[in-house]
Scaffold this motif. Structure first.
Motif, PDB file in Angstrom:
ATOM      1  N   ARG A   7       0.824  -1.203   0.000  1.00 21.72           N
ATOM      2  CA  ARG A   7       0.000   0.000   0.000  1.00 21.72           C
ATOM      3  C   ARG A   7       0.861   1.256   0.000  1.00 21.72           C
ATOM      4  NH1 ARG A   7      -5.242   0.470   1.063  1.00 21.72           N
ATOM      5  NH2 ARG A   7      -5.309  -1.647   1.910  1.00 21.72           N
ATOM      6  N   ASP A   8       1.973   1.222   0.750  1.00 20.53           N
ATOM      7  CA  ASP A   8       2.890   2.364   0.766  1.00 20.53           C
ATOM      8  C   ASP A   8       3.485   2.599  -0.619  1.00 20.53           C
ATOM      9  OD1 ASP A   8       2.568   2.751   3.545  1.00 20.53           O
ATOM     10  OD2 ASP A   8       4.090   1.222   3.974  1.00 20.53           O
ATOM     11  N   VAL A   9       3.855   1.510  -1.287  1.00 17.87           N
ATOM     12  CA  VAL A   9       4.424   1.629  -2.630  1.00 17.87           C
ATOM     13  C   VAL A   9       3.390   2.206  -3.595  1.00 17.87           C
ATOM     14  CG1 VAL A   9       5.446   0.376  -4.569  1.00 17.87           C
ATOM     15  CG2 VAL A   9       6.019  -0.281  -2.220  1.00 17.87           C
ATOM     16  N   ALA A  10       2.152   1.692  -3.510  1.00 13.99           N
ATOM     17  CA  ALA A  10       1.093   2.177  -4.399  1.00 13.99           C
ATOM     18  C   ALA A  10       0.841   3.661  -4.194  1.00 13.99           C
ATOM     19  CB  ALA A  10      -0.191   1.378  -4.157  1.00 13.99           C
ATOM     20  N   ARG A  11       0.828   4.080  -2.937  1.00 10.74           N
ATOM     21  CA  ARG A  11       0.568   5.494  -2.645  1.00 10.74           C
ATOM     22  C   ARG A  11       1.706   6.371  -3.171  1.00 10.74           C
ATOM     23  NH1 ARG A  11       0.247   5.027   2.412  1.00 10.74           N
ATOM     24  NH2 ARG A  11      -2.001   4.671   2.513  1.00 10.74           N
ATOM     25  N   ALA A  12       2.932   5.966  -2.929  1.00 11.20           N
ATOM     26  CA  ALA A  12       4.079   6.772  -3.349  1.00 11.20           C
ATOM     27  C   ALA A  12       4.212   6.818  -4.872  1.00 11.20           C
ATOM     28  CB  ALA A  12       5.359   6.217  -2.730  1.00 11.20           C
ATOM     29  N   ALA A  13       3.846   5.737  -5.529  1.00 10.12           N
ATOM     30  CA  ALA A  13       3.946   5.682  -6.988  1.00 10.12           C
ATOM     31  C   ALA A  13       2.686   6.202  -7.680  1.00 10.12           C
ATOM     32  CB  ALA A  13       4.216   4.253  -7.446  1.00 10.12           C
ATOM     33  N   ASN A  14       1.661   6.511  -6.879  1.00  7.85           N
ATOM     34  CA  ASN A  14       0.397   7.033  -7.413  1.00  7.85           C
ATOM     35  C   ASN A  14      -0.258   6.044  -8.384  1.00  7.85           C
ATOM     36  OD1 ASN A  14      -1.683   8.900  -7.636  1.00  7.85           O
ATOM     37  ND2 ASN A  14      -0.769   9.874  -9.437  1.00  7.85           N
ATOM     38  N   VAL A  15      -0.286   4.772  -7.986  1.00  2.00           N
ATOM     39  CA  VAL A  15      -0.937   3.729  -8.774  1.00  2.00           C
ATOM     40  C   VAL A  15      -1.727   2.846  -7.819  1.00  2.00           C
ATOM     41  CG1 VAL A  15       0.832   3.719 -10.578  1.00  2.00           C
ATOM     42  CG2 VAL A  15       1.068   2.184  -8.615  1.00  2.00           C
ATOM     43  N   SER A  16      -2.464   1.917  -8.370  1.00  2.00           N
ATOM     44  CA  SER A  16      -3.238   0.998  -7.535  1.00  2.00           C
ATOM     45  C   SER A  16      -2.351  -0.133  -7.002  1.00  2.00           C
ATOM     46  CB  SER A  16      -4.388   0.400  -8.345  1.00  2.00           C
ATOM     47  OG  SER A  16      -3.872  -0.477  -9.334  1.00  2.00           O
ATOM     48  N   ILE A  17      -2.844  -0.795  -5.963  1.00  2.00           N
ATOM     49  CA  ILE A  17      -2.139  -1.958  -5.413  1.00  2.00           C
ATOM     50  C   ILE A  17      -2.025  -3.044  -6.480  1.00  2.00           C
ATOM     51  CG2 ILE A  17      -2.357  -3.866  -3.769  1.00  2.00           C
ATOM     52  CD1 ILE A  17      -3.490  -1.885  -1.763  1.00  2.00           C
ATOM     53  N   GLU A 129     -14.289  18.403   1.733  1.00  3.31           N
ATOM     54  CA  GLU A 129     -13.206  17.986   2.621  1.00  3.31           C
ATOM     55  C   GLU A 129     -13.442  16.576   3.136  1.00  3.31           C
ATOM     56  OE1 GLU A 129     -12.456  20.779   5.704  1.00  3.31           O
ATOM     57  OE2 GLU A 129     -12.090  22.454   4.332  1.00  3.31           O
ATOM     58  N   ARG A 130     -14.677  16.263   3.435  1.00  7.33           N
ATOM     59  CA  ARG A 130     -14.996  14.919   3.911  1.00  7.33           C
ATOM     60  C   ARG A 130     -14.766  13.886   2.807  1.00  7.33           C
ATOM     61  NH1 ARG A 130     -17.574  13.210   8.345  1.00  7.33           N
ATOM     62  NH2 ARG A 130     -18.659  11.210   8.316  1.00  7.33           N
ATOM     63  N   LEU A 131     -15.139  14.255   1.593  1.00  8.47           N
ATOM     64  CA  LEU A 131     -14.917  13.356   0.464  1.00  8.47           C
ATOM     65  C   LEU A 131     -13.437  13.067   0.284  1.00  8.47           C
ATOM     66  CD1 LEU A 131     -15.854  11.874  -2.131  1.00  8.47           C
ATOM     67  CD2 LEU A 131     -15.660  14.058  -3.318  1.00  8.47           C
ATOM     68  N   LEU A 132     -12.623  14.112   0.295  1.00  4.53           N
ATOM     69  CA  LEU A 132     -11.194  13.951   0.064  1.00  4.53           C
ATOM     70  C   LEU A 132     -10.560  13.121   1.167  1.00  4.53           C
ATOM     71  CD1 LEU A 132      -8.848  14.677  -1.773  1.00  4.53           C
ATOM     72  CD2 LEU A 132      -8.520  16.767  -0.447  1.00  4.53           C
ATOM     73  N   THR A 133     -11.019  13.316   2.394  1.00  3.29           N
ATOM     74  CA  THR A 133     -10.466  12.583   3.529  1.00  3.29           C
ATOM     75  C   THR A 133     -10.738  11.090   3.421  1.00  3.29           C
ATOM     76  OG1 THR A 133     -10.712  14.503   4.975  1.00  3.29           O
ATOM     77  CG2 THR A 133     -10.512  12.351   6.045  1.00  3.29           C
ATOM     78  N   HIS A 134     -11.905  10.731   2.902  1.00  2.00           N
ATOM     79  CA  HIS A 134     -12.309   9.326   2.927  1.00  2.00           C
ATOM     80  C   HIS A 134     -12.116   8.597   1.600  1.00  2.00           C
ATOM     81  CE1 HIS A 134     -14.340  10.815   6.561  1.00  2.00           C
ATOM     82  NE2 HIS A 134     -14.281   9.568   6.970  1.00  2.00           N
ATOM     83  N   LEU A 135     -11.635   9.286   0.570  1.00  2.14           N
ATOM     84  CA  LEU A 135     -11.360   8.573  -0.675  1.00  2.14           C
ATOM     85  C   LEU A 135     -10.233   7.565  -0.462  1.00  2.14           C
ATOM     86  CD1 LEU A 135     -11.473  11.185  -3.589  1.00  2.14           C
ATOM     87  CD2 LEU A 135     -12.969   9.215  -3.250  1.00  2.14           C
ATOM     88  N   PRO A 136     -10.424   6.303  -0.799  1.00  2.00           N
ATOM     89  CA  PRO A 136      -9.358   5.312  -0.639  1.00  2.00           C
ATOM     90  C   PRO A 136      -8.168   5.668  -1.529  1.00  2.00           C
ATOM     91  CG  PRO A 136     -11.484   4.244  -0.993  1.00  2.00           C
ATOM     92  CD  PRO A 136     -11.675   5.695  -1.300  1.00  2.00           C
ATOM     93  N   THR A 137      -7.014   5.886  -0.933  1.00  2.00           N
ATOM     94  CA  THR A 137      -5.865   6.362  -1.704  1.00  2.00           C
ATOM     95  C   THR A 137      -5.336   5.326  -2.677  1.00  2.00           C
ATOM     96  OG1 THR A 137      -4.394   5.679   0.098  1.00  2.00           O
ATOM     97  CG2 THR A 137      -5.162   7.968   0.107  1.00  2.00           C
ATOM     98  N   SER A 138      -5.508   4.057  -2.374  1.00  2.00           N
ATOM     99  CA  SER A 138      -4.939   3.024  -3.237  1.00  2.00           C
ATOM    100  C   SER A 138      -5.973   2.388  -4.157  1.00  2.00           C
ATOM    101  CB  SER A 138      -4.298   1.925  -2.378  1.00  2.00           C
ATOM    102  OG  SER A 138      -5.260   1.338  -1.514  1.00  2.00           O
ATOM    103  N   LEU A 139      -7.202   2.882  -4.146  1.00  2.00           N
ATOM    104  CA  LEU A 139      -8.257   2.305  -4.961  1.00  2.00           C
ATOM    105  C   LEU A 139      -8.528   3.223  -6.158  1.00  2.00           C
ATOM    106  CD1 LEU A 139     -10.196  -0.165  -4.820  1.00  2.00           C
ATOM    107  CD2 LEU A 139     -11.884   1.374  -3.782  1.00  2.00           C
TER     108      LEU A 139
END
Length: 335
Positions: A7-17, A129-139
């Motif tokens: 998940r860390d790799v996906a987030r840093a690379a801006n791609v999905s898991i 703001e609520r939307l941005l907070t809860h958007l799954p970063t890796s999905l």
């Protein structure tokens, strides 16, 4: 980074898991430059694949989560029709849920994690703001008619203001001056933008705006029509923020003995299938609802295949002039 996860790799690379898994496990459907980027990020973070979890990380559900404000009504049926047709052609399934308001919507976002490979989200009412907070970063997520957020996701944005402006211009060109706008619910992004477009067009022509508040349901169109019928100085046009309210109003006018459009013109927005079958056929702004749904699935499939997509597609509605707004001399030219 110690103990880095996929998940860390996906987030840093801006791609999905799923893309990280394919890139690190030698799958051929990942572009060379994307594979190198993922490998570089994984190396920098010190990520080491866990052999016991590798099969789980490679598993895909072949499902796309779809979250809409509601699941009934012709507008959402059309959106789902487009999504389902494209998903079926690609061997994908849809997991559907409605938002049920702001808080329930963000809870459902969390529920989707692990159950779907990607997400299509339509949320014109949710707090940005609520939307941005809860958007799954890796999905992988496609946003449709969502509030303006600094989210790095592909988006579809309808130019509601331009559409409303165009409809007012059409009504003015057909001789109307006392044009009332029946809006959607306050706080809804689409509704607020349509109000803005209506106001701007009315001001440009030196006309006084009048806005009645609705909720996109047919019943509020009926209620608005009854209110206008009771007025001493009757409006000569009603422009509703969606087709269902317009249809509800048109039926009420006709039951009261008013002729549409000779006594009062009626227009809507969206161009749902029913709009062309009512009598008289309803003038409206065509959005291409089913087409948006199909393209959203197509963009999701491309992202899952390794493509990067953060583009915002802006959709300019097209005016469809039908009998409900046309003068007698124009009715032969209706679409």
């Amino acid at each position: 980074m110690a103990h880095a996860t996929i998940r860390d790799v996906a987030r840093a690379a801006n791609v999905s898991i799923a893309t990280v898994s394919r890139a690190l496990n030698g799958h051929g459907n990942v572009r060379a430059n994307l594979r190198e980027r993922v490998q570089s990020v994984a190396a920098a973070l010190g990520y080491v694949p866990h052999t016991g979890a590798r099969s789980l990380s490679l598993a895909q559900t072949n499902a796309i989560g779809v979250m809409l404000p509601d699941l009934h009504g012709e507008f959402y049926s059309e959106a789902l029709r487009g999504m389902d047709g494209e998903a079926s052609a690609r061997g994908l399934q849809l997991l559907l849920s409605n938002m049920h308001g702001d808080r329930r919507g963000t809870e459902t976002l969390q529920f989707m994690r692990g159950r779907v490979d990607a997400l299509i989200l339509m949320a014109p009412d949710i707090d940005p703001e609520r939307l941005l907070t809860h958007l799954p970063t890796s999905l992988p997520t496609v946003l449709i008619s969502c509030p303006d957020v600094a989210a790095d996701h592909p988006q579809f944005r309808i130019d509601n203001a331009a559409g409303a402006d165009a409809m007012v211009e059409h009504l003015i060109a057909s001789g109307r001056r006392r044009i009332v706008h029946l809006s959607g619910p306050r706080g809804n992004r689409d509704a607020e933008e349509r109000i803005a477009g209506y106001r701007e067009a009315m001001a440009r022509h030196g006309l006084s705006p009048r806005i009645l508040t609705g909720n996109f349901e047919e019943e509020t169109g009926t209620a608005a029509a009854l209110q206008l019928i009771a007025d001493a100085e009757r409006a000569d046009a009603l422009f509703a923020a969606n087709d269902m309210m317009a249809i509800g109003a048109m039926v009420a006018f006709q039951r009261a003995g008013l002729a549409v459009p000779d006594d009062i013109a009626v227009a809507g927005f969206d161009d749902i299938p029913l709009a062309r079958f009512v009598t008289p056929a309803l003038s409206t702004m065509r959005v291409g609802i089913a087409e948006i749904g199909a393209e959203a699935v197509s963009r999701i499939a491309a992202i899952l295949a390794g493509e990067t997509d953060t583009d915002v597609r802006r959709i300019v509605p097209q005016i469809i002039a039908r009998a409900s707004t046309l003068a007698k001399t124009e009715k032969g030219r209706q679409l």
